[in-house]
Every structure is written in C-alpha cells, then in structure tokens.
Enzyme design. Sequence first.
Site, mmCIF file in Angstrom:
data_model
loop_
_atom_site.group_PDB
_atom_site.id
_atom_site.type_symbol
_atom_site.label_atom_id
_atom_site.label_comp_id
_atom_site.label_asym_id
_atom_site.label_seq_id
_atom_site.Cartn_x
_atom_site.Cartn_y
_atom_site.Cartn_z
ATOM 1 N N GLY A 14 56.471 31.681 42.864
ATOM 2 C CA GLY A 14 56.059 33.071 42.697
ATOM 3 C C GLY A 14 55.065 33.458 43.769
ATOM 4 N N GLY A 16 53.705 36.144 45.031
ATOM 5 C CA GLY A 16 53.211 37.511 44.998
ATOM 6 C C GLY A 16 51.776 37.542 45.488
ATOM 7 C CB ALA A 17 48.902 39.698 44.634
ATOM 8 C CG ASN A 110 45.670 37.367 33.819
ATOM 9 O OD1 ASN A 110 44.705 36.662 34.110
ATOM 10 N ND2 ASN A 110 46.025 38.409 34.555
ATOM 11 C CE LYS A 199 41.118 36.785 34.847
ATOM 12 N NZ LYS A 199 42.365 36.219 35.344
ATOM 13 C CG ASN A 203 42.907 39.776 32.251
ATOM 14 O OD1 ASN A 203 42.809 40.507 33.217
ATOM 15 N ND2 ASN A 203 43.066 38.473 32.372
#
Length: 320
Positions: A14, A16-17, A110, A199, A203
């Site tokens: 993955g 991505g960012a 997350n 976290k 979130n």
Amino acid sequence: MICVSPRPRIGIIGTGAIGGFYGLMLARAGFDVHFLLRSEFAAVAEQGLRLNSVLHGELSLRTVQAYRSAADMPRCDWLLVGAKTTSNVDLVPTMVQAAADGAKVLLLQNGLAVEDALRPLLPDPLHLLGGLCFICAHRSAPGVIEHQALGAVNLAYHSGPAVDTQQRMRIVEEGAALFTAAGLDATAMPELQQARWQKLVWNVAFNGLSVLLNGATRALMASADSRALVESIMQEVVEAAAACGHRLPEGYAGKLLAATDRMPDYLPSMYHDFVQRRPLELQAIYAAPLAAAAQVNCALPRTLALYQALCFLDQRNQQG
C-alpha cells in the site's frame, strides 16, 4: 541498544501517503525497500517517489523497486501495511506471498481490533504487530506525498510465535530501530490496545467531523461550537478506554486539543477517502470501539451519533 540487522528486506504493502512516506524515508536511509503498487505503478516506476516535507524538505527516490504483484517481489523480512483497513481481507494473499519465513507484519493503520480481525487469516509463523502513525500527510498526485507535520510511530506486538514478553519486546524494538535509523521518532510500546485507544481519541473526533462538517482542523478548532463538540467526543473516547481497562494519561484530551492548535491546517484521511468516493474506515475507527465500550456497559452517545451519520453518508457516497 537494539541493533538492526544490516539489510533487512522491507516490503511496503500500500504505497499511498503513509506507505510512501515511511518507505521513502527507509530507502533513503539505506534499507532494501520494495514497494507494491496498483494504479500508480506506471507513474512511480517511471518518475520515482517524491516527498514535499515541511520537516525534511524536498526529497525524492528516483529508482524505486516497484511491483504490480506480490508474485514479482522478493520475500521480505518486514511488511509495512499502509493500505486502509477496508482492504485487509483482500490483501491477505498478498501479505502471505510477500512474507519471508517468520516475517514481521506491521499494520500502519488506524482503529481498534484491526489485528484481531486479520490474525486468523495469517499463517501462524508470521509475527503481527500494530503501528500507530502520528503524522499529517496526504498524496497530492501519483507518487507525490505532501508531509505537513509530525511522523512518529508507536509500535507494539499483537501475536505470533514470540510467546514471552522479552522476546516480543525485542521484536518491537527491532521495528522501532528501523524508523529511528531513518531519522524518525519511534517508540516500542508494551501494550498494543493502550496505544490504539490513545490514537482513537483524536481520530474518532476529527476524522468523522471533517467529513460531516466539511472542515479542516483549523476551522473545527476556530468555532466555539465545533471545538466543544470535538472535546466532548474526545472525552467520551477517553472514558471508554478507561472502562475497557486502558486508563489514558491525565488531561489527555486537552493535550491533544493543544497539539492540534499548533498543527498546520489538516484534512484527515477520512475526508480524502470521502471526497474520492473510497469506502470509509468506519468499522475500525467507530464500530469496533463502540462494540468494545458496549461490552462493558459504557455509552458513547456522541460517538454513536457521529458513526450513524457517517454510515448514511458513506452508503450514499458509494451508491452515487
């Protein structure tokens, strides 16, 4: 001191960012990093990865070990999974194919209970760890990552062949040392669920409200009404964590609010998923903590209302 083996092979599942940021930083630090890509493979294979970072400046990785399929990748000692939790089940064959014997699979994701859902699908010899990324980053174009702030990672062991505490912590510290060697803050945590609840406090509030109210962090913090709503949702999550046996630091919600005041304006990942009509991570970020709280008779009325509104928006978004 934990010493990282000279060149552990690292696979990014993955890109991505999140996967792109950490993979690029690890590769630039000299690690043998292999990137699995789908839609952006051609762009990254041709142009490489580029990072525009407020903290690290403009960095690039011109030559990327990029692959369309895990079948083409070498088997890796560490797999860093940066894909969204909504993809986990579909990615299991990929993880298994890309993993070396006894590999460590680190979920940079997350939410709550994501490892619990994945563990039964993975071979027993694989170590499964959770990683909590404290970072403001997003992808602006294929292979281009915008990094606004932060970048620390908290790691903890979930399950696998390491059965005693000392052995588990040794593996977690080995993982943390990878990030430290790349110039990033990393902490080896003794307890995964505690780290995940911490976290979630940020979130649950900001991911959902950014979608529901169509606003970034500065707008949400600038309004007295939305700021009060953020704080009340945060406090609900803190209380739910305590009810589930994970007491968070005193004044934790207030500390997160103060930290958000200092952050650059930021649109969380759920906002980007919604705008691009990708499925929202509602199970991991909302349904799982709501279910855990319900098991100990802890009500989260604001979080539940936010979750129900997001379910409606997500369903309509996917149908449209």
